[in-house]
Design a protein around this motif. Structure first.
Motif, PDB file in Angstrom:
ATOM      1  N   ILE A 102     -18.945   2.539 -21.740  1.00 57.90           N
ATOM      2  CA  ILE A 102     -20.305   2.232 -21.193  1.00 57.90           C
ATOM      3  C   ILE A 102     -21.497   2.485 -22.235  1.00 57.90           C
ATOM      4  O   ILE A 102     -22.470   1.753 -22.391  1.00 57.90           O
ATOM      5  CB  ILE A 102     -20.681   2.722 -20.096  1.00 57.90           C
ATOM      6  N   THR A 103     -21.311   3.603 -22.949  1.00 54.57           N
ATOM      7  CA  THR A 103     -22.276   4.071 -23.975  1.00 54.57           C
ATOM      8  C   THR A 103     -22.802   2.963 -24.978  1.00 54.57           C
ATOM      9  O   THR A 103     -24.126   2.891 -24.929  1.00 54.57           O
ATOM     10  CB  THR A 103     -21.836   5.222 -24.794  1.00 54.57           C
ATOM     11  N   PRO A 104     -21.953   2.446 -25.484  1.00 52.85           N
ATOM     12  CA  PRO A 104     -22.346   1.400 -26.659  1.00 52.85           C
ATOM     13  C   PRO A 104     -23.083   0.086 -25.947  1.00 52.85           C
ATOM     14  O   PRO A 104     -23.857  -0.394 -26.292  1.00 52.85           O
ATOM     15  CB  PRO A 104     -21.081   0.873 -27.359  1.00 52.85           C
ATOM     16  N   CYS A 105     -22.649  -0.028 -24.505  1.00 53.54           N
ATOM     17  CA  CYS A 105     -23.139  -1.310 -23.758  1.00 53.54           C
ATOM     18  C   CYS A 105     -24.555  -1.023 -23.423  1.00 53.54           C
ATOM     19  O   CYS A 105     -25.354  -1.860 -23.535  1.00 53.54           O
ATOM     20  CB  CYS A 105     -22.360  -1.688 -22.562  1.00 53.54           C
ATOM     21  N   ASN A 106     -24.912   0.412 -23.158  1.00 56.88           N
ATOM     22  CA  ASN A 106     -26.147   0.683 -22.720  1.00 56.88           C
ATOM     23  C   ASN A 106     -26.979   0.585 -23.974  1.00 56.88           C
ATOM     24  O   ASN A 106     -28.486   0.061 -23.734  1.00 56.88           O
ATOM     25  CB  ASN A 106     -26.412   2.079 -22.260  1.00 56.88           C
ATOM     26  N   GLU A 107     -26.656   0.981 -25.174  1.00 59.93           N
ATOM     27  CA  GLU A 107     -27.490   0.886 -26.359  1.00 59.93           C
ATOM     28  C   GLU A 107     -27.896  -0.399 -26.620  1.00 59.93           C
ATOM     29  O   GLU A 107     -29.035  -0.705 -27.210  1.00 59.93           O
ATOM     30  CB  GLU A 107     -26.550   1.355 -27.442  1.00 59.93           C
ATOM     31  N   VAL A 110     -30.634  -1.759 -24.123  1.00 63.78           N
ATOM     32  CA  VAL A 110     -31.827  -0.747 -23.873  1.00 63.78           C
ATOM     33  C   VAL A 110     -33.372  -1.572 -23.673  1.00 63.78           C
ATOM     34  O   VAL A 110     -34.146  -1.196 -23.126  1.00 63.78           O
ATOM     35  CB  VAL A 110     -32.271   0.041 -25.113  1.00 63.78           C
ATOM     36  N   THR A 111     -33.401  -2.793 -24.081  1.00 67.66           N
ATOM     37  CA  THR A 111     -34.612  -3.582 -23.822  1.00 67.66           C
ATOM     38  C   THR A 111     -34.534  -4.332 -22.485  1.00 67.66           C
ATOM     39  O   THR A 111     -35.536  -5.040 -22.245  1.00 67.66           O
ATOM     40  CB  THR A 111     -34.831  -4.279 -25.272  1.00 67.66           C
ATOM     41  N   LEU A 112     -33.496  -4.546 -22.006  1.00 69.27           N
ATOM     42  CA  LEU A 112     -33.502  -5.208 -20.785  1.00 69.27           C
ATOM     43  C   LEU A 112     -34.107  -4.736 -19.618  1.00 69.27           C
ATOM     44  O   LEU A 112     -33.717  -3.425 -19.238  1.00 69.27           O
ATOM     45  CB  LEU A 112     -31.862  -5.309 -20.400  1.00 69.27           C
ATOM     46  N   LYS A 113     -34.859  -5.364 -18.811  1.00 69.36           N
ATOM     47  CA  LYS A 113     -35.926  -4.873 -17.928  1.00 69.36           C
ATOM     48  C   LYS A 113     -35.099  -5.018 -16.586  1.00 69.36           C
ATOM     49  O   LYS A 113     -34.583  -5.913 -16.261  1.00 69.36           O
ATOM     50  CB  LYS A 113     -37.061  -5.544 -17.851  1.00 69.36           C
ATOM     51  N   LEU A 252     -25.257  -6.270 -17.097  1.00 68.43           N
ATOM     52  CA  LEU A 252     -26.311  -7.312 -17.139  1.00 68.43           C
ATOM     53  C   LEU A 252     -27.021  -7.633 -15.909  1.00 68.43           C
ATOM     54  O   LEU A 252     -28.114  -8.273 -16.020  1.00 68.43           O
ATOM     55  CB  LEU A 252     -25.581  -8.621 -17.709  1.00 68.43           C
ATOM     56  N   TRP A 253     -26.403  -7.022 -14.796  1.00 67.82           N
ATOM     57  CA  TRP A 253     -27.044  -7.308 -13.458  1.00 67.82           C
ATOM     58  C   TRP A 253     -28.582  -6.965 -13.522  1.00 67.82           C
ATOM     59  O   TRP A 253     -28.850  -5.798 -13.711  1.00 67.82           O
ATOM     60  CB  TRP A 253     -26.527  -6.857 -12.552  1.00 67.82           C
ATOM     61  N   GLN A 254     -29.421  -7.858 -12.987  1.00 68.85           N
ATOM     62  CA  GLN A 254     -30.848  -7.523 -12.630  1.00 68.85           C
ATOM     63  C   GLN A 254     -31.144  -7.783 -11.299  1.00 68.85           C
ATOM     64  O   GLN A 254     -32.416  -7.153 -10.788  1.00 68.85           O
ATOM     65  CB  GLN A 254     -31.920  -8.096 -13.640  1.00 68.85           C
ATOM     66  N   THR A 255     -30.582  -8.767 -10.593  1.00 69.53           N
ATOM     67  CA  THR A 255     -31.082  -9.010  -9.254  1.00 69.53           C
ATOM     68  C   THR A 255     -29.942  -8.757  -8.079  1.00 69.53           C
ATOM     69  O   THR A 255     -28.624  -8.650  -8.467  1.00 69.53           O
ATOM     70  CB  THR A 255     -31.423 -10.537  -9.254  1.00 69.53           C
TER      71      THR A 255
END
Length: 838
Positions: A102-107, A110-113, A252-255
């Motif tokens: 997960i760590t590289p995925c989060n990197e 980082v700009t995803l709101k 990638l989930w936001q909603t």
């Protein structure tokens, strides 16, 4: 400990039975697309928005974006992982490995709101969770994923947890085993717990790791079964990349929609279409109680809540308009149902579990995001019904995932009998949509319906599969507020409520109408509702049987019947040839009375006895109509003695398992197909379900289901143990509760034990001893009727004769019950708390 082990074994067997052959497997790339945020592509095909089961191929998925694909392919990852032979020794290394994935995925994100999971951390767990499903053992997932790393004393919850008390909610669970079948069934119990906390979720994700093969599968449980990834080798670099891609889709989930949650509710508030004629306008309602939840992994998953409309903010919304949900938290209290078995029925406040000891999982708020009203493609319901016109009165919202063959069945049934005696008043029904207007369906997790689905089948429990079990989330709103039969005040109240439920059951059948109605086929404690306030409605009548003579009068050799029918049609206001509906309106204005002399349309007095005499003469030579008319007359007399009026105190609800009677005997749709809730099934239906043998459900099966429901209601009534001070009696009742909720052998054992004693002499409550005594008298008549039905039905030669036999024994069964409670009326009234009159 042995009892816990037994419960666990029963639960795993339940999961096996629910999933059946509906287990599918896809490449990891397809799983990543299923879990990715997506939007339906309607540029060239706007008709796709009308499809109730849109396939995955119709969607544009974020994970397929070329830039994202390139980023995922190039990102770093952990080293391939070799697992150890001992299961538990793998928990900590696996947690570390998942976090390194997960760590590289989060990197990259980082700009995803407004990420749904701002943080997602895997931890070894391997201890009981802080909450559990009522009647089931606590679960002990080996690993969990949540918003933070666990401490040594952290307790994880399936429902909402309190971080101040070192609690953490479980976002995903990970199961590790050396056998795929055992792993899949255990993982299904985790999915079941997630559904218990959030009943309307479209799917539950669990990760399975087979430590003997070094393989991982993503397991997506949905109401049509299980969809899994093909096994991914985590001891290879390619396997690591596949795991990271699927996890990236999740991150990638936001909603709420991305996470599989419908947009029209947060579990506390609901945005509903205003009416069938104004689907684009919305009504905001707030739920204050969960009335019923039929918990399952695969299946309908019916959820029934009581809700009230609120006017602030305004209820008139356009599609896509958002309502902010309240940030107010609700306090939690413990609910009922702690003695119940694997199938759990809740009558619970929507509140937060106690942190002191493992508590029952209660449906909770799903999130605190904005609600979205999306105009459904079709809203069904009466023209004059509206969710915004009930004032402060509560209404009932029912959600479920019906099968393809049962789609829109319930609103279709309600439209013709809405508001009749014992039947709820239908407001609206609709199918839930995603924000892009496509159906909120499980089809994105299933193979296409082009006949190639067999190639996707995972033969884990069955070598072959039937067609994929497509389902779409459906909502029905009715206006009548009620409560479980478990809350009846005394035996008299329960008996009267049951009688009104039985009359509603007959109204579902629409005896004598063309076309006829339905056989309900799912009588249960969740589908019989005692109204909080008695409702005036058209009185119940059996007079419509006269219309059944029409088919006979069309036969030339039956001129005698034609003449008798003509006399009835011209002389009696109860036999209008336009059908039962007018007969129902004209027959009785108030109390049914066999001695009454109603006024005919011409103004003359026509004694009721003349109506039945003429009818009996007309059918005297017909072997099927003669006993049917006798049964109809018998029921009318019984209801007259009980002074049943047009004031209804109970409804039979939930018609989404019903079967239309007009083609019941001629098509294969229901031939041998079993419907119902196991705890309340007749012995014959339950044997057929467990052995997977064909059985044609009939009115006697439904009548037996009423019997089991009344027993359940008496056993689980709070007053059954309220004033009992004998510990032995308390233990006995609790044991009976567990057994009637368990396998058929245990249910039968509990009933046999009850039949051997006079409960009134052994310290049991008045309610239970009275109801059990009455039930065994009723059982004697049901057994006799069952034998008669089997004999008569076997002699039928065509579908019309079979239908008449269904009608006859439906009337006879209700008449038997009505006569029984009339005979016991003095005993019941003497014990009445609320002054119910029989």
């Amino acid at each position: 400990m042995p009892w816990t082990r037994r419960l666990q074994d029963e639960l795993l067997a339940l999961m096996d039975g629910e999933l059946g052959e509906q287990i599918w497997q896809f490449p990891a790339n397809d799983i990543a697309r299923m879990l990715s945020p997506k939007i339906v592509d309607v540029a060239d095909s706007p008709a796709r928005l009308q499809e109730p089961y849109p396939p995955l191929a119709w969607y544009r998925c974020v994970i397929d974006d070329p830039a994202i694909c390139a980023a995922v392919d190039s990102m770093s990852g952990p080293q391939p992982l070799m697992l150890m032979p001992s299961e538990r020794l793998n928990y900590t290394p696996l947690a570390k490995w998942f976090n390194e994935c997960i760590t590289p995925c989060n990197e990259l994100l980082v700009t995803l709101k407004q990420r749904w999971f701002p943080t997602l951390v895997f931890s070894a767990y391997d201890r009981p969770t802080g909450d559990k499903i009522a009647g089931a053992p606590s679960l002990k997932p080996g690993l969990v994923a949540g918003p933070r790393e666990l401490g040594k004393e952290t307790v994880c919850y399936w429902s909402r947890a309190n971080p101040d008390d070192d609690q953490m909610p479980i976002d995903f669970a990970v199961e590790v085993k050396d056998n795929w079948k055992a792993l899949v069934m255990q993982a299904a119990t985790y999915a079941r717990a997630q559904i218990s906390a959030i009943p309307l979720r479209a799917f539950s994700l669990v990760i399975g790791v087979n430590h003997s093969t070094n393989e991982l599968r993503f397991l997506i449980y949905h109401h049509g079964g299980l969809t899994a990834s093909l096994p991914i080798r985590i001891d290879t670099a390619e396997g690591v990349r596949q795991v990271q891609k699927v996890l990236f889709s999740v991150l990638l989930w936001q909603t709420p929609q991305d996470a599989g949650l419908p947009l029209f509710t947060n579990g506390n508030k609901f945005v509903l279409p205003a009416s069938a004629s104004l689907p684009a306008q919305g009504t905001l309602a707030v739920a204050d109680q969960v009335l019923f939840h039929s918990l399952c992994v695969r299946g309908r998953g019916s959820l029934v809540v009581r809700a009230r409309p609120i006017t602030d903010p305004p209820s008139s919304l356009q599609p896509g308009h958002q309502l902010r949900s309240s940030a107010r938290k609700k306090t939690q209290s413990e609910g009922a149902g702690t003695d119940r078995g694997p199938h759990t029925f809740h009558v619970l406040p929507m509140v937060k579990p106690s942190p002191v000891e493992p508590s029952d999982i209660a449906p909770r708020w799903y999130h605190e995001r904005n609600l979205v009203h999306v105009k459904p493609y079709i809203v069904m319901g009466p023209e004059n019904a509206s969710t915004s016109s009930t004032g402060d009165a509560a209404f009932v919202i029912k959600t479920c995932w019906p099968t393809k063959s049962k789609r829109r069945l319930e609103p279709t049934v309600y439209d013709s009998i809405s508001g009749h005696f014992g039947v709820p008043r239908h407001c609206i029904s609709f199918e839930v949509c995603r924000e892009d207007g496509s159906a909120f369906s499980n089809a994105i997790f299933l193979p296409p319906s082009d006949g190639a689905w067999a190639s996707y089948h995972w033969p884990l429990t069955a070598k072959q599969s039937s067609e994929p079990d497509y389902r779409t989330l459906s909502v029905t709103v009715t206006e009548d507020e009620g409560q479980s039969f478990e809350r009846c005040t005394d035996a008299s109240d329960l008996c009267l409520s049951t009688l009104h439920g039985l009359l509603g059951w007959l109204n579902y059948m629409k005896i004598s109408e063309t076309p006829p109605g339905v056989l309900h086929r799912d009588i249960s404690i969740g589908n019989l509702v005692k109204l909080l306030k008695a409702r005036l409605c058209p009185p119940f009548s059996t007079r419509g049987v006269v219309n059944l003579l029409k088919k006979v009068t069309e036969t030339p050799e039956r001129s005698d019947v034609a003449e008798a029918f003509a006399r009835l049609d011209s002389s009696s206001p109860h036999s209008q040839s336009s059908g039962l509906r007018k007969a129902r309106d004209d027959a009785h204005r108030g109390t049914v009375s066999i001695e009454a002399e109603p006024t005919s349309e011409e103004g003359g007095q026509v004694p009721d006895v003349n109506f039945w005499r003429e009818l009996e003469i007309a059918v005297a030579q017909d072997e099927y109509l003669k006993p049917l008319v006798a049964a109809a007359k018998r029921l009318e007399i019984a209801l007259a003695k009980l002074e049943v009026s047009n004031e209804c105190v109970a409804n039979l609800i939930d018609a989404d398992m019903a079967a239309f009677l007009d083609d019941y005997f001629t098509t294969s749709t229901h031939s041998g197909a079993i419907s119902g809730t196991p705890e309340f099934m007749s012995v014959f239906v339950r044997i057929a379900m467990e052995t997977r043998e064909p059985h044609l459900q009939n009115p006697l099966d439904d009548l037996h289901s009423f019997w089991y429901t009344v027993l359940w209601a008496a056993l689980f009534n709070p007053d059954t143990l309220k004033e009992v001070d004998n510990p032995k009696v308390v233990r006995q009742v609790k044991r009976w509760r567990q057994r009637i909720a368990g396998p058929m052998e245990e249910r039968d054992s509990a009933i046999f034990e009850m039949s051997q004693r006079d409960l009134s002499l052994t310290g049991h409550s008045q309610l239970l001893s009275t109801i059990v005594s009455l039930l065994f008298e009723w059982n004697t008549s049901l057994t006799r009727l069952q034998r008669q039905f089997d004999k008569v039905f076997k002699g039928c030669t065509d579908s019309h004769e079979k239908l008449l036999v269904f009608y006859r024994f439906a009337y006879e069964g209700v008449a038997e019950y009505a006569e029984l409670i009339y005979e016991e009326r003095e005993t019941l009234q003497a014990q009445s708390v609320a002054g119910a009159t029989l």
